[in-house]
Design a protein around this motif. Sequence first.
Motif, PDB file in Angstrom:
ATOM      1  N   LEU A 103      28.477  -4.873  -7.132  1.00 57.08           N
ATOM      2  CA  LEU A 103      27.910  -3.922  -6.166  1.00 57.08           C
ATOM      3  C   LEU A 103      28.165  -4.444  -4.760  1.00 57.08           C
ATOM      4  N   LYS A 104      29.367  -4.207  -4.272  1.00 54.41           N
ATOM      5  CA  LYS A 104      29.778  -4.784  -3.001  1.00 54.41           C
ATOM      6  C   LYS A 104      29.537  -3.863  -1.811  1.00 54.41           C
ATOM      7  N   GLU A 105      29.316  -2.568  -2.062  1.00 52.75           N
ATOM      8  CA  GLU A 105      29.106  -1.646  -0.952  1.00 52.75           C
ATOM      9  C   GLU A 105      27.794  -1.994  -0.240  1.00 52.75           C
ATOM     10  N   ALA A 106      27.783  -1.818   1.074  1.00 56.94           N
ATOM     11  CA  ALA A 106      26.646  -2.237   1.887  1.00 56.94           C
ATOM     12  C   ALA A 106      25.351  -1.524   1.502  1.00 56.94           C
ATOM     13  N   TYR A 107      25.467  -0.259   1.043  1.00 58.39           N
ATOM     14  CA  TYR A 107      24.230   0.489   0.787  1.00 58.39           C
ATOM     15  C   TYR A 107      23.433  -0.057  -0.391  1.00 58.39           C
ATOM     16  N   TRP A 108      24.048  -0.853  -1.273  1.00 56.71           N
ATOM     17  CA  TRP A 108      23.313  -1.436  -2.388  1.00 56.71           C
ATOM     18  C   TRP A 108      22.301  -2.474  -1.930  1.00 56.71           C
ATOM     19  N   ALA A 109      22.391  -2.898  -0.684  1.00 49.98           N
ATOM     20  CA  ALA A 109      21.436  -3.885  -0.164  1.00 49.98           C
ATOM     21  C   ALA A 109      20.005  -3.366  -0.224  1.00 49.98           C
ATOM     22  N   TRP A 125      20.840   4.190   5.487  1.00 47.91           N
ATOM     23  CA  TRP A 125      21.147   3.475   6.729  1.00 47.91           C
ATOM     24  C   TRP A 125      22.495   2.765   6.625  1.00 47.91           C
ATOM     25  N   ASN A 126      22.725   2.099   5.488  1.00 47.14           N
ATOM     26  CA  ASN A 126      23.952   1.316   5.310  1.00 47.14           C
ATOM     27  C   ASN A 126      25.141   2.119   4.791  1.00 47.14           C
ATOM     28  N   SER A 127      24.893   3.372   4.406  1.00 44.18           N
ATOM     29  CA  SER A 127      25.967   4.184   3.836  1.00 44.18           C
ATOM     30  C   SER A 127      26.856   4.760   4.933  1.00 44.18           C
ATOM     31  N   THR A 128      27.934   5.367   4.504  1.00 39.32           N
ATOM     32  CA  THR A 128      28.853   6.004   5.451  1.00 39.32           C
ATOM     33  C   THR A 128      28.482   7.464   5.722  1.00 39.32           C
ATOM     34  N   LEU A 129      27.426   7.942   5.076  1.00 35.82           N
ATOM     35  CA  LEU A 129      26.987   9.314   5.317  1.00 35.82           C
ATOM     36  C   LEU A 129      26.561   9.491   6.770  1.00 35.82           C
ATOM     37  N   LEU A 130      27.025  10.530   7.400  1.00 32.42           N
ATOM     38  CA  LEU A 130      26.709  10.847   8.800  1.00 32.42           C
ATOM     39  C   LEU A 130      27.063   9.695   9.736  1.00 32.42           C
ATOM     40  N   ALA A 131      28.063   8.918   9.360  1.00 27.46           N
ATOM     41  CA  ALA A 131      28.444   7.755  10.172  1.00 27.46           C
ATOM     42  C   ALA A 131      28.921   8.169  11.561  1.00 27.46           C
ATOM     43  N   ASP A 132      29.433   9.388  11.687  1.00 27.60           N
ATOM     44  CA  ASP A 132      29.929   9.849  12.982  1.00 27.60           C
ATOM     45  C   ASP A 132      28.823   9.979  14.022  1.00 27.60           C
ATOM     46  N   TYR A 133      27.564  10.060  13.543  1.00 27.29           N
ATOM     47  CA  TYR A 133      26.448  10.213  14.486  1.00 27.29           C
ATOM     48  C   TYR A 133      25.945   8.869  15.006  1.00 27.29           C
ATOM     49  N   GLY A 134      26.491   7.780  14.442  1.00 27.34           N
ATOM     50  CA  GLY A 134      26.214   6.447  14.960  1.00 27.34           C
ATOM     51  C   GLY A 134      24.740   6.118  15.070  1.00 27.34           C
ATOM     52  N   LEU A 135      24.352   5.699  16.270  1.00 24.51           N
ATOM     53  CA  LEU A 135      22.980   5.253  16.522  1.00 24.51           C
ATOM     54  C   LEU A 135      21.972   6.365  16.295  1.00 24.51           C
ATOM     55  N   LEU A 136      22.369   7.608  16.551  1.00 22.39           N
ATOM     56  CA  LEU A 136      21.453   8.738  16.367  1.00 22.39           C
ATOM     57  C   LEU A 136      20.988   8.843  14.914  1.00 22.39           C
ATOM     58  N   LYS A 137      21.883   8.559  13.988  1.00 26.47           N
ATOM     59  CA  LYS A 137      21.531   8.579  12.566  1.00 26.47           C
ATOM     60  C   LYS A 137      20.429   7.567  12.280  1.00 26.47           C
ATOM     61  N   HIS A 138      20.585   6.348  12.803  1.00 33.18           N
ATOM     62  CA  HIS A 138      19.609   5.295  12.549  1.00 33.18           C
ATOM     63  C   HIS A 138      18.265   5.607  13.206  1.00 33.18           C
ATOM     64  N   LEU A 139      18.293   6.197  14.362  1.00 31.66           N
ATOM     65  CA  LEU A 139      17.048   6.569  15.034  1.00 31.66           C
ATOM     66  C   LEU A 139      16.305   7.642  14.243  1.00 31.66           C
ATOM     67  N   ALA A 140      17.054   8.597  13.689  1.00 34.96           N
ATOM     68  CA  ALA A 140      16.421   9.649  12.884  1.00 34.96           C
ATOM     69  C   ALA A 140      15.773   9.065  11.632  1.00 34.96           C
ATOM     70  N   VAL A 160       5.671   5.868  -2.980  1.00 34.33           N
ATOM     71  CA  VAL A 160       5.769   5.503  -1.558  1.00 34.33           C
ATOM     72  C   VAL A 160       6.826   4.433  -1.333  1.00 34.33           C
ATOM     73  N   ALA A 161       6.868   3.429  -2.210  1.00 34.89           N
ATOM     74  CA  ALA A 161       7.740   2.276  -1.995  1.00 34.89           C
ATOM     75  C   ALA A 161       9.221   2.616  -2.084  1.00 34.89           C
ATOM     76  N   LEU A 162       9.581   3.657  -2.809  1.00 31.92           N
ATOM     77  CA  LEU A 162      10.989   4.028  -2.909  1.00 31.92           C
ATOM     78  C   LEU A 162      11.512   4.696  -1.635  1.00 31.92           C
ATOM     79  N   ILE A 163      10.610   5.112  -0.762  1.00 32.72           N
ATOM     80  CA  ILE A 163      11.038   5.740   0.499  1.00 32.72           C
ATOM     81  C   ILE A 163      11.851   4.764   1.340  1.00 32.72           C
ATOM     82  N   PRO A 164      11.345   3.552   1.638  1.00 33.45           N
ATOM     83  CA  PRO A 164      12.176   2.629   2.429  1.00 33.45           C
ATOM     84  C   PRO A 164      13.440   2.183   1.711  1.00 33.45           C
ATOM     85  N   VAL A 165      13.412   2.134   0.377  1.00 36.03           N
ATOM     86  CA  VAL A 165      14.629   1.793  -0.357  1.00 36.03           C
ATOM     87  C   VAL A 165      15.694   2.851  -0.085  1.00 36.03           C
ATOM     88  N   GLY A 166      15.302   4.126  -0.179  1.00 34.48           N
ATOM     89  CA  GLY A 166      16.237   5.211   0.109  1.00 34.48           C
ATOM     90  C   GLY A 166      16.703   5.208   1.545  1.00 34.48           C
TER      91      GLY A 166
END
Length: 439
Positions: free
Chosen positions: A263-269, A397-412, A386-392
């Motif tokens: 599981l080398k992809e960043a989102y598995w973290a 956060w680490n996935s490439t989904l909506l990567a074009d939105y950059g920092l805005l994605k992380h703020l959301a 409740v605990a699975l919310i931060p996991v998701g």
Amino acid sequence: MKKYYYSIDNGVTWEGPFSQQELESFRGMGMIDANTMLKEESAPAGGFSSAPPPSPGGQPQVGTPVDEGYMVSKNGVTSGPYSLATIRTMLSSGALLPQDMAWKAGMANWTPISTLLPPESSQVKLPSLKGFSIGNFFSAVFRHHTEDELMDCFIAGTSKGTPPLASVPTHFPTPWVFARLVLFSLIMYFGFTYALQRFENPFLLPGLMFVGSFGIPFSIFVLFYELNVRRDVSFYSGCKALVGGGLLSIILALIFHSFFPTLKEAYWAGLTEEPAKLLVAILLAGKLRNGRILTGLVVGAAVGAGFAAFESAGYCFLAFLTKGAKMDIVAELRAVMTPFGHVVWTAITAGAYWMVLDNKICNHLREKTDTYIDFSILIDKRFLFVALIPVGLHMFWNSTLLADYGLLKHLALGVVAWFVVLRLVLAGLNQIKREKSSL
């Protein structure tokens, strides 16, 4: 064999001494009842205790009257005393049945166990934020505060610094010390940046790396420290969880990750780091595993802040070693994202764990004084909801989904996390209201 005296005139005159069996026969003949006073033969004058009624089934009462815990009677055999938590466990295992009888000092008669224990509540709900105001939440940030007020914030978790429950406020707190620390961290960071650019002295690099990595995470930890109106966590305990918990959680996360080398992809973290931080928070909490939701939020935030700080330091060092990379840009970007990442994620998972602890206490499955680690909560659906919310959130956060939105994605994603945190804070305040109503 112990001997007893009895009195039917409120201790004016005493009859005896009699054995336990003789007293039981007197009850059978109606000579004495539940209101009859008893005292041991060796008891000082005037000393007496209430006698238990005859145990159901007509069997002799075993043992002497007790002031704490419940005696239980099953098939005419009496045992105890037991706490309500123990009785609940015995019911779950089948050792007792709801129709078996129980009695404790102060009760006139034996009663079915089912009447002592209300139906177990399986609901753990986050309250609505209706009426919450961002403006009011930050209203104290821009007010004038004395140095004594600032120092008072950190005097907590001691016999003098922890207020009694009756005086603990239940309105939403208005933190402000964290904002002073954010400002101080920025001044220190840009001071090191200026000095490094002006004098080009490499000895300034460690200071810049330290301030850039730890300043904001520590400030956000203090924000959670202020939100804990119970003031039952010492600053020492919080810093120990931040530094020691940060290191331990990184080591544990690396161990977890080594179990899944493919599981080398960043989102598995998200599936390795969030459980690691929570387990360390639970382990280091010690006597703070008390079911108090606000306490859990502080412990979780401390571990998350330590993890974020050490991780940011690693990213800064890697940028320093990488040709063409700018360490200051990496530090600034990590600082901006810190309030929306690891600190709040671990606070949520810890808050969920402590919330289920509270539910178990309310259901008499755990004593208020218990501090043992309950691993069964980790697979409890009420906790997982409740605990699975931060996991998701972490995986997104680490996935490439909506990567074009950059920092805005992380703020959301951070806004979503804080929405959950604030509801947990409100759940903690409601918990205090419930406790105060029983005073």
